[in-house]
Scaffold this motif. Structure first.
Motif, PDB file in Angstrom:
ATOM      1  N   ARG A   2      35.821  36.812  28.191  1.00  0.00           N
ATOM      2  CA  ARG A   2      35.692  37.527  29.456  1.00  0.00           C
ATOM      3  C   ARG A   2      37.010  38.120  29.933  1.00  0.00           C
ATOM      4  O   ARG A   2      38.068  37.578  29.657  1.00  0.00           O
ATOM      5  CB  ARG A   2      35.232  36.582  30.565  1.00  0.00           C
ATOM      6  N   GLU A   3      36.903  39.197  30.664  1.00  0.00           N
ATOM      7  CA  GLU A   3      38.063  39.786  31.316  1.00  0.00           C
ATOM      8  C   GLU A   3      38.390  38.941  32.545  1.00  0.00           C
ATOM      9  O   GLU A   3      37.495  38.404  33.198  1.00  0.00           O
ATOM     10  CB  GLU A   3      37.734  41.223  31.724  1.00  0.00           C
ATOM     11  N   VAL A   4      39.660  38.826  32.886  1.00  0.00           N
ATOM     12  CA  VAL A   4      40.052  38.024  34.046  1.00  0.00           C
ATOM     13  C   VAL A   4      40.302  38.920  35.252  1.00  0.00           C
ATOM     14  O   VAL A   4      40.757  40.054  35.114  1.00  0.00           O
ATOM     15  CB  VAL A   4      41.301  37.160  33.745  1.00  0.00           C
ATOM     16  N   THR A   5      39.967  38.412  36.434  1.00  0.00           N
ATOM     17  CA  THR A   5      40.153  39.144  37.676  1.00  0.00           C
ATOM     18  C   THR A   5      41.499  38.782  38.287  1.00  0.00           C
ATOM     19  O   THR A   5      41.769  37.603  38.517  1.00  0.00           O
ATOM     20  CB  THR A   5      39.031  38.793  38.679  1.00  0.00           C
ATOM     21  N   HIS A  19      45.637  29.248  50.663  1.00  0.00           N
ATOM     22  CA  HIS A  19      44.533  28.441  50.146  1.00  0.00           C
ATOM     23  C   HIS A  19      44.854  27.923  48.746  1.00  0.00           C
ATOM     24  O   HIS A  19      44.649  26.745  48.449  1.00  0.00           O
ATOM     25  CB  HIS A  19      43.231  29.248  50.126  1.00  0.00           C
ATOM     26  N   ALA A  20      45.375  28.792  47.905  1.00  0.00           N
ATOM     27  CA  ALA A  20      45.696  28.395  46.533  1.00  0.00           C
ATOM     28  C   ALA A  20      46.784  27.330  46.505  1.00  0.00           C
ATOM     29  O   ALA A  20      46.744  26.408  45.686  1.00  0.00           O
ATOM     30  CB  ALA A  20      46.132  29.616  45.726  1.00  0.00           C
ATOM     31  N   ARG A  60      41.938  29.575  37.877  1.00  0.00           N
ATOM     32  CA  ARG A  60      41.204  30.710  38.435  1.00  0.00           C
ATOM     33  C   ARG A  60      41.597  30.951  39.893  1.00  0.00           C
ATOM     34  O   ARG A  60      41.842  32.095  40.300  1.00  0.00           O
ATOM     35  CB  ARG A  60      39.690  30.482  38.336  1.00  0.00           C
ATOM     36  N   VAL A  61      41.679  29.889  40.681  1.00  0.00           N
ATOM     37  CA  VAL A  61      42.058  30.031  42.097  1.00  0.00           C
ATOM     38  C   VAL A  61      43.455  30.630  42.208  1.00  0.00           C
ATOM     39  O   VAL A  61      43.684  31.555  43.006  1.00  0.00           O
ATOM     40  CB  VAL A  61      41.965  28.675  42.821  1.00  0.00           C
ATOM     41  N   LEU A  62      44.392  30.136  41.424  1.00  0.00           N
ATOM     42  CA  LEU A  62      45.753  30.672  41.452  1.00  0.00           C
ATOM     43  C   LEU A  62      45.790  32.137  41.027  1.00  0.00           C
ATOM     44  O   LEU A  62      46.470  32.962  41.643  1.00  0.00           O
ATOM     45  CB  LEU A  62      46.671  29.834  40.549  1.00  0.00           C
ATOM     46  N   ARG A  63      45.046  32.470  39.979  1.00  0.00           N
ATOM     47  CA  ARG A  63      45.020  33.849  39.469  1.00  0.00           C
ATOM     48  C   ARG A  63      44.386  34.796  40.470  1.00  0.00           C
ATOM     49  O   ARG A  63      44.943  35.848  40.790  1.00  0.00           O
ATOM     50  CB  ARG A  63      44.264  33.891  38.139  1.00  0.00           C
ATOM     51  N   GLU A  64      43.216  34.438  40.988  1.00  0.00           N
ATOM     52  CA  GLU A  64      42.493  35.334  41.895  1.00  0.00           C
ATOM     53  C   GLU A  64      43.173  35.484  43.250  1.00  0.00           C
ATOM     54  O   GLU A  64      42.950  36.470  43.946  1.00  0.00           O
ATOM     55  CB  GLU A  64      41.052  34.869  42.049  1.00  0.00           C
ATOM     56  N   SER A  65      44.018  34.531  43.618  1.00  0.00           N
ATOM     57  CA  SER A  65      44.758  34.641  44.879  1.00  0.00           C
ATOM     58  C   SER A  65      46.011  35.504  44.712  1.00  0.00           C
ATOM     59  O   SER A  65      46.594  35.939  45.701  1.00  0.00           O
ATOM     60  CB  SER A  65      45.157  33.254  45.384  1.00  0.00           C
TER      61      SER A  65
END
Length: 102
Positions: A2-5, A19-20, A60-65
């Motif tokens: 999958r591609e990452v956001t 939050h992160a 994922r939380v760290l990346r998306e934030s």
């Protein structure tokens, strides 16, 4: 795979960064990345006693934030802090967080 956001620098929001950084495991990840620089997700997670799927959630939380940047090379994911981007958006924030972790 999958591609990452990942948000663009101008899309990083302070509330999402806070939050992160509000989780002790994610703070451990941030501290390790500050010391190591870019590293594989599996290498960073070796010293953290958390299940692999839970670590994936934290990454994922760290990346998306916008706190970290993830690059995929083959089957390996490499993660690094987005220090330059965070300093551009919120000067001194990452340094203040890291100072509290030592």
């Amino acid at each position: 795979m999958r591609e990452v956001t990942q948000p663009a620098t101008e899309e990083i929001r302070l509330v999402e960064v806070f939050h992160a950084l509000a989780d002790p495991v994610r703070l451990q990840i941030v501290a390790q990345l500050a010391d190591k620089g870019r590293d594989s997700c599996s290498a960073v997670g070796e010293s953290i006693d958390v299940h692999r799927t839970t670590m994936s959630h934290h990454y994922r939380v760290l990346r998306e934030s916008g706190v970290t940047w993830t690059e995929i090379e083959g089957r390996t994911r490499y993660v690094s802090l987005r220090r330059k981007d965070l300093d551009a958006r919120f000067p001194g924030l990452l340094d203040a967080v890291l100072a509290q972790l030592t």
